[in-house]
Design a protein around this motif. Structure first.
Motif, PDB file in Angstrom:
ATOM      1  N   TYR A 128     -19.469  31.218  -9.035  1.00 16.46           N
ATOM      2  CA  TYR A 128     -18.936  29.890  -8.692  1.00 16.46           C
ATOM      3  C   TYR A 128     -17.435  29.961  -8.441  1.00 16.46           C
ATOM      4  CZ  TYR A 128     -17.611  29.738 -13.618  1.00 16.46           C
ATOM      5  OH  TYR A 128     -17.074  30.030 -14.832  1.00 16.46           O
TER       6      TYR A 128
ATOM      7  N   MET B 139     -36.653  21.217  -2.498  1.00 15.52           N
ATOM      8  CA  MET B 139     -35.768  20.247  -1.852  1.00 15.52           C
ATOM      9  C   MET B 139     -35.952  20.326  -0.344  1.00 15.52           C
ATOM     10  SD  MET B 139     -32.414  21.337  -3.969  1.00 15.52           S
ATOM     11  CE  MET B 139     -31.264  20.033  -3.638  1.00 15.52           C
TER      12      MET B 139
ATOM     13  N   VAL C  24     -26.253  21.276  -0.910  1.00 12.78           N
ATOM     14  CA  VAL C  24     -25.846  22.023  -2.109  1.00 12.78           C
ATOM     15  C   VAL C  24     -24.678  22.948  -1.762  1.00 12.78           C
ATOM     16  CG1 VAL C  24     -26.557  23.738  -3.817  1.00 12.78           C
ATOM     17  CG2 VAL C  24     -28.098  21.882  -3.216  1.00 12.78           C
TER      18      VAL C  24
ATOM     19  N   HIS D 204     -21.353  21.428  -2.302  1.00 17.69           N
ATOM     20  CA  HIS D 204     -21.160  20.869  -3.649  1.00 17.69           C
ATOM     21  C   HIS D 204     -19.687  20.686  -4.007  1.00 17.69           C
ATOM     22  CE1 HIS D 204     -22.424  20.040  -7.780  1.00 17.69           C
ATOM     23  NE2 HIS D 204     -21.398  20.764  -8.177  1.00 17.69           N
TER      24      HIS D 204
ATOM     25  N   ILE E 111     -17.538  17.546  -2.840  1.00 22.69           N
ATOM     26  CA  ILE E 111     -17.706  16.214  -3.424  1.00 22.69           C
ATOM     27  C   ILE E 111     -17.112  16.266  -4.822  1.00 22.69           C
ATOM     28  CG2 ILE E 111     -19.345  14.389  -4.017  1.00 22.69           C
ATOM     29  CD1 ILE E 111     -21.281  15.639  -2.015  1.00 22.69           C
TER      30      ILE E 111
ATOM     31  N   ALA F 183     -20.979   8.896  -9.796  1.00 25.89           N
ATOM     32  CA  ALA F 183     -22.273   9.089  -9.144  1.00 25.89           C
ATOM     33  C   ALA F 183     -23.308   8.108  -9.677  1.00 25.89           C
ATOM     34  CB  ALA F 183     -22.754  10.526  -9.348  1.00 25.89           C
ATOM     35  N   MET F 184     -23.303   7.895 -11.011  1.00 30.70           N
ATOM     36  CA  MET F 184     -24.275   6.984 -11.628  1.00 30.70           C
ATOM     37  C   MET F 184     -24.065   5.552 -11.168  1.00 30.70           C
ATOM     38  SD  MET F 184     -24.649   8.133 -15.556  1.00 30.70           S
ATOM     39  CE  MET F 184     -25.952   9.238 -16.067  1.00 30.70           C
TER      40      MET F 184
ATOM     41  N   ARG G  89     -22.641   4.792  -8.409  1.00 37.93           N
ATOM     42  CA  ARG G  89     -22.638   4.791  -6.941  1.00 37.93           C
ATOM     43  C   ARG G  89     -21.407   4.056  -6.414  1.00 37.93           C
ATOM     44  NH1 ARG G  89     -27.468   6.549  -3.694  1.00 37.93           N
ATOM     45  NH2 ARG G  89     -26.955   8.154  -5.168  1.00 37.93           N
TER      46      ARG G  89
ATOM     47  N   HIS H 183     -17.605   7.500  -3.897  1.00 32.67           N
ATOM     48  CA  HIS H 183     -18.636   8.528  -3.976  1.00 32.67           C
ATOM     49  C   HIS H 183     -19.595   8.422  -2.796  1.00 32.67           C
ATOM     50  CE1 HIS H 183     -22.520  10.270  -5.430  1.00 32.67           C
ATOM     51  NE2 HIS H 183     -21.692  11.267  -5.623  1.00 32.67           N
TER      52      HIS H 183
ATOM     53  N   GLU I 244     -20.398  11.274  -0.044  1.00 31.25           N
ATOM     54  CA  GLU I 244     -21.771  11.698   0.257  1.00 31.25           C
ATOM     55  C   GLU I 244     -22.049  11.590   1.753  1.00 31.25           C
ATOM     56  OE1 GLU I 244     -24.743  12.543  -1.512  1.00 31.25           O
ATOM     57  OE2 GLU I 244     -23.703  12.901  -3.396  1.00 31.25           O
TER      58      GLU I 244
ATOM     59  N   ASN J 175     -29.450   7.117  -9.435  1.00 32.88           N
ATOM     60  CA  ASN J 175     -28.242   7.369  -8.644  1.00 32.88           C
ATOM     61  C   ASN J 175     -27.725   8.787  -8.884  1.00 32.88           C
ATOM     62  OD1 ASN J 175     -28.257   4.855  -7.540  1.00 32.88           O
ATOM     63  ND2 ASN J 175     -26.729   3.987  -8.930  1.00 32.88           N
ATOM     64  N   LEU J 176     -27.802   9.222 -10.141  1.00 34.08           N
ATOM     65  CA  LEU J 176     -27.314  10.568 -10.468  1.00 34.08           C
ATOM     66  C   LEU J 176     -28.149  11.627  -9.752  1.00 34.08           C
ATOM     67  CD1 LEU J 176     -25.203  11.987 -12.367  1.00 34.08           C
ATOM     68  CD2 LEU J 176     -27.117  12.399 -13.901  1.00 34.08           C
TER      69      LEU J 176
ATOM     70  N   THR K  44     -29.835  11.434  -7.048  1.00 37.36           N
ATOM     71  CA  THR K  44     -29.722  11.463  -5.597  1.00 37.36           C
ATOM     72  C   THR K  44     -28.293  11.816  -5.155  1.00 37.36           C
ATOM     73  OG1 THR K  44     -29.411   9.079  -5.625  1.00 37.36           O
ATOM     74  CG2 THR K  44     -31.612   9.864  -5.096  1.00 37.36           C
ATOM     75  N   SER K  45     -27.427  12.146  -6.121  1.00 37.19           N
ATOM     76  CA  SER K  45     -26.055  12.540  -5.784  1.00 37.19           C
ATOM     77  C   SER K  45     -25.949  14.065  -5.733  1.00 37.19           C
ATOM     78  CB  SER K  45     -25.090  12.014  -6.848  1.00 37.19           C
ATOM     79  OG  SER K  45     -25.197  12.815  -8.005  1.00 37.19           O
ATOM     80  N   HIS K  46     -24.742  14.564  -5.550  1.00 32.35           N
ATOM     81  CA  HIS K  46     -24.566  16.020  -5.545  1.00 32.35           C
ATOM     82  C   HIS K  46     -24.941  16.640  -6.883  1.00 32.35           C
ATOM     83  CE1 HIS K  46     -20.865  14.372  -7.092  1.00 32.35           C
ATOM     84  NE2 HIS K  46     -20.379  15.555  -7.399  1.00 32.35           N
ATOM     85  N   PHE K  47     -24.856  15.856  -7.972  1.00 31.82           N
ATOM     86  CA  PHE K  47     -25.292  16.394  -9.262  1.00 31.82           C
ATOM     87  C   PHE K  47     -26.800  16.631  -9.274  1.00 31.82           C
ATOM     88  CE2 PHE K  47     -21.304  14.362 -10.553  1.00 31.82           C
ATOM     89  CZ  PHE K  47     -20.706  15.442 -11.173  1.00 31.82           C
TER      90      PHE K  47
ATOM     91  N   ARG L  62     -28.702  17.183  -6.729  1.00 30.97           N
ATOM     92  CA  ARG L  62     -29.019  18.333  -5.881  1.00 30.97           C
ATOM     93  C   ARG L  62     -28.694  19.628  -6.619  1.00 30.97           C
ATOM     94  NH1 ARG L  62     -26.689  14.769  -2.024  1.00 30.97           N
ATOM     95  NH2 ARG L  62     -24.694  15.830  -2.197  1.00 30.97           N
ATOM     96  N   ALA L  63     -27.579  19.618  -7.364  1.00 31.79           N
ATOM     97  CA  ALA L  63     -27.228  20.813  -8.140  1.00 31.79           C
ATOM     98  C   ALA L  63     -28.281  21.067  -9.227  1.00 31.79           C
ATOM     99  CB  ALA L  63     -25.845  20.662  -8.759  1.00 31.79           C
TER     100      ALA L  63
ATOM    101  N   LEU M 150     -31.550  20.315  -9.125  1.00 33.37           N
ATOM    102  CA  LEU M 150     -32.713  20.921  -8.473  1.00 33.37           C
ATOM    103  C   LEU M 150     -32.399  22.352  -8.038  1.00 33.37           C
ATOM    104  CD1 LEU M 150     -34.014  17.935  -6.344  1.00 33.37           C
ATOM    105  CD2 LEU M 150     -35.293  19.155  -8.100  1.00 33.37           C
TER     106      LEU M 150
ATOM    107  N   ALA N 120     -21.941  25.445  -7.630  1.00 33.67           N
ATOM    108  CA  ALA N 120     -22.460  24.611  -8.723  1.00 33.67           C
ATOM    109  C   ALA N 120     -22.626  25.497  -9.953  1.00 33.67           C
ATOM    110  CB  ALA N 120     -23.803  24.004  -8.327  1.00 33.67           C
TER     111      ALA N 120
ATOM    112  N   ILE O 243     -23.950  22.106 -15.313  1.00 35.82           N
ATOM    113  CA  ILE O 243     -24.980  21.168 -14.870  1.00 35.82           C
ATOM    114  C   ILE O 243     -25.987  20.935 -16.003  1.00 35.82           C
ATOM    115  CG2 ILE O 243     -26.889  20.848 -13.244  1.00 35.82           C
ATOM    116  CD1 ILE O 243     -24.193  20.477 -11.945  1.00 35.82           C
TER     117      ILE O 243
ATOM    118  N   LEU P 210     -24.332  18.889 -18.751  1.00 39.49           N
ATOM    119  CA  LEU P 210     -24.209  17.483 -18.364  1.00 39.49           C
ATOM    120  C   LEU P 210     -25.526  16.749 -18.582  1.00 39.49           C
ATOM    121  CD1 LEU P 210     -22.846  15.075 -16.787  1.00 39.49           C
ATOM    122  CD2 LEU P 210     -23.845  16.070 -14.728  1.00 39.49           C
TER     123      LEU P 210
END
Lengths: 263, 385
Positions: free
Chosen positions: A74, A94, A102, A105, A108, A115-116, A118, A122, A126, B212-213, B215-218, B220-221, B223, B237, B242, B245
């Motif tokens: 990373y 995915m 990804v 990443h 962002i 993110a939670m 929205r 953010h 996106e 929301n979390l 479907t965000s970049h988090f 995706r990270a 998955l 990532a 991750i 979190l």
């Protein structure tokens, strides 16, 4: 001009077998550099040692002249390195667009709370990432696959999507492990044009490749590995005529190689 | 170009343009077939919201469920979210939910029992303690992978249970009695109906935030970590962060669930925090769908209903079975779902919605002048394969 990326005298062994012996490479901006060698020469180990997936036992890895030996993957990504894998490491559950996202990443920067909730900023990040990802898919000729599950794609498309994921973040060094393997002739053409364009934009491209047509057509510089050692470095014309390289590929003794090359 | 990308192949754009009814139908068809993700949360919230609002009517009407089950379902949903995030999205089988749930419950129980502090403040204390514990556990735990992680977290779960049973402040299996209820201003939550609404407002808010979390970049990270840690890491990532979190979010939600449970029941004892809870949740999450937050409440309610039905009607069918019968049922359901519908109710629902969407799209594409009989004729021929 300082090389954007350099590996100096890397050593790595597995259970007493030397996979890399004082292997070095130096890659510059705007250049396509190929790493070739017979099976088992240590090409993938070399990639893993410079991308942080494996640790070299000795030697140095430099990014923009700064020593980053042993940095985790990373960290290398943060420094501008992106890579693909020999066996294609996509995220099968995915869709293609999310896979490429990804790769974006690090672009962002919002935290989990943003993110939670929205938050608008953010959402903007996106949206921007999404259009970058679509553009990357467009460049690899896989845009029409954006909403398909990555695990369902044919092998060649998976490779191209993986390349899109690697280049979406605008890396300064792009490592590609056998990008042309399994591609159709048409896909390979797209790939060649793409790599030339990426190098023209300033990235350094380092590829491991078995397809000599691709290598000779693209690379401005070639490093040849054999049994973990660098046996030759130079432009394609020189490498093609190098008796040591021919010997390594044909598996004949160095003393006979002159004949082979001559015949 | 982007327009054709935004709408995948087969989108019923052809029927758009003319009448407003058709536009609605075309849109509806796209939503049902999953081509418009943006509307999914709104649809999910509306469906779940109506379901929750009408709970006082339909729960008792089943004959074997009560509003208590409605409250419990909300609490289990809060607990299940963490498991969906950890196991479903991030691919980490971390089984410490009983410990974080217990920490939340005991924080509320111990701190509020003699009206020492406000229950809402106690809930906050529980969250903070849980986050600190989760961070401390994450460092050793997430050095482990796969079944090593599962076994290590099982150890933590057993340790948690033992502490709840043996620590002097928890009251062990005798528990703590007389925990005051929650209140907002002068309104005290006493009735099951008030509790149902309170718990579900919190659960739905948590579902929306976590949706929301993911479907965000988090998300995706997350998955990505479950798909290939090497590739996730090369993309920038950090798998460790991750996982940490997600672990912390799961612990915080479990803590809230524990505090709500303690305030609602007015009594906690160690038996509420054993491994049966973890197993029950695992079944609920698998039934709902490992990667679906919206289906989670359905999995939770389904299992609660089944277990209540078994307890009500079980003894009359198979005599001499006691209250353990649901546990046997859980095992059977878990295996059946994993074999037959590994995607849970979520995938079954998506399939049905897809079929319905195709039908609606066909109806929308039919010329308006065609008689009704023709419409149904076309529709049924579409649904046959």
């Amino acid at each position: 001009m300082t090389p954007v990326f350099e590996a100096i005298d890397l050593n790595k062994s597995f259970g007493g077998v030397a996979a890399l012996q004082a292997a070095s490479i130096s890659v510059e901006h705007h250049r396509i550099h190929a790493l070739i060698g017979p099976n088992g020469a240590g090409k993938t180990t070399f990639f893993n040692c410079v991308s942080g997936h494996q640790q070299p036992e000795s030697g140095k890895v430099l990014m923009n002249g700064v020593d980053v030996t042993g940095a985790p993957p990373y960290r290398m990504a943060e420094l501008g390195m992106a890579r693909t894998f020999q066996n294609v490491e996509l995220f099968p559950a995915m869709n293609v667009l999310d896979n490429v996202l990804v790769g974006d990443h690090l672009e962002i920067s919002e935290g989990p709370v943003a993110a939670m909730l929205r938050l608008p900023r953010h959402r903007r990040s996106e949206r921007r990432a999404r259009s970058r990802a679509l553009a990357a898919l467009e460049r690899t000729g896989t845009a029409q696959l954006a909403h398909r599950l990555a695990g369902e794609l044919p092998y060649g498309s998976q490779r191209l999507v993986e390349i899109a994921r690697a280049l979406v973040g605008g890396p300064s060094v792009l490592l590609l492990d056998e990008p042309a393997a399994g591609l159709t002739a048409g896909e390979a053409d797209i790939l060649r044009e793409l790599l030339v364009a990426i190098a023209a934009e300033g990235s350094a491209v380092l590829l491991v490749e078995h397809d000599m047509r691709t290598v000779m057509a693209l690379a401005e510089e070639i490093t040849v590995l054999d049994a973990g050692r660098v046996i030759a470095v130079g432009p394609p014309g020189q490498i093609q005529a190098n008796p040591v390289v021919i010997a390594a590929y044909l598996g004949v003794g160095a003393e006979e190689s002159g004949e082979v090359a001559g015949s | 170009m982007t327009r054709s990308l935004g709408a995948p192949e087969g989108t019923a754009r052809d029927g758009s343009g003319r009448s407003p009814l058709k536009k609605v139908l075309v849109r509806g068809a796209d939503v049902l077939r999953g081509h418009r993700d943006g509307l999914a949360p709104a649809a999910g919230m509306v469906v779940l919201g109506i379901g929750v609002l009408t709970m006082p009517a339909w729960l008792p009407a089943t004959g074997f469920l009560t509003l208590t089950d409605g409250v419990l379902a909300g609490i289990y949903t809060l607990l299940g979210i963490g498991m969906v995030l950890l196991l479903g999205y991030t691919g980490q089988l971390a089984l410490t939910v009983n410990a974080s749930y217990g920490i939340g419950a005991y924080a509320t129980a111990i701190l509020t029992v003699d009206d020492r502090i406000d229950p809402w403040l106690a809930m906050l204390v529980g969250i903070v303690v849980n986050i600190v514990v989760a961070l401390a556990l994450a460092f050793p735990l997430f050095r482990l992978q796969g079944h090593f992680l599962a076994v290590a977290t099982l150890g933590v779960a057993l340790m948690g249970y033992t502490v709840f049973e043996a620590a002097p402040v928890t009251g062990g299996s005798n528990g703590i009695n007389g925990i005051p209820t929650l209140s907002i201003g002068s309104f005290h939550f006493v009735s099951d109906m008030a509790w149902t609404y309170l718990v579900w407002v919190i659960a739905l808010a948590a579902l929306l935030a976590c949706r929301n979390l993911v479907t965000s970049h988090f998300g995706r990270a997350m998955l990505a970590v479950s798909g290939s840690e090497a590739a996730a890491e090369s993309s920038g990532a950090r798998p460790f962060w991750i996982k940490t979190l997600v672990f912390v979010v799961a612990a915080a939600l479990s803590s809230v669930a524990g505090s709500l449970y303690a305030s609602y029941a007015g009594f906690v004892s160690s038996s509420s925090f054993d491994l049966t809870l973890t197993l029950t949740l695992l079944v609920m999450v698998v039934v709902g769908g490992l990667r679906s937050l919206w289906a989670l409440p359905f999995g939770v309610l389904g299992i609660l209903a089944l277990s209540a039905a078994l307890q009500t009607y079980g003894p009359s069918v198979i005599p001499a079975t006691g209250s353990d019968i649901p546990i046997v049922g859980y095992g059977v359901i878990l295996i059946l779902f994993l074999l037959v519908v590994p995607g849970g109710l979520a995938s079954a629902g998506r399939w049905c919605a897809g079929q319905a969407g195709r039908l609606v799209a066909r109806v929308a594409a039919t010329p308006a002048t065609q008689p009704a009989g023709g419409l149904y004729g076309t529709a049924s021929s579409e649904s046959r394969p």
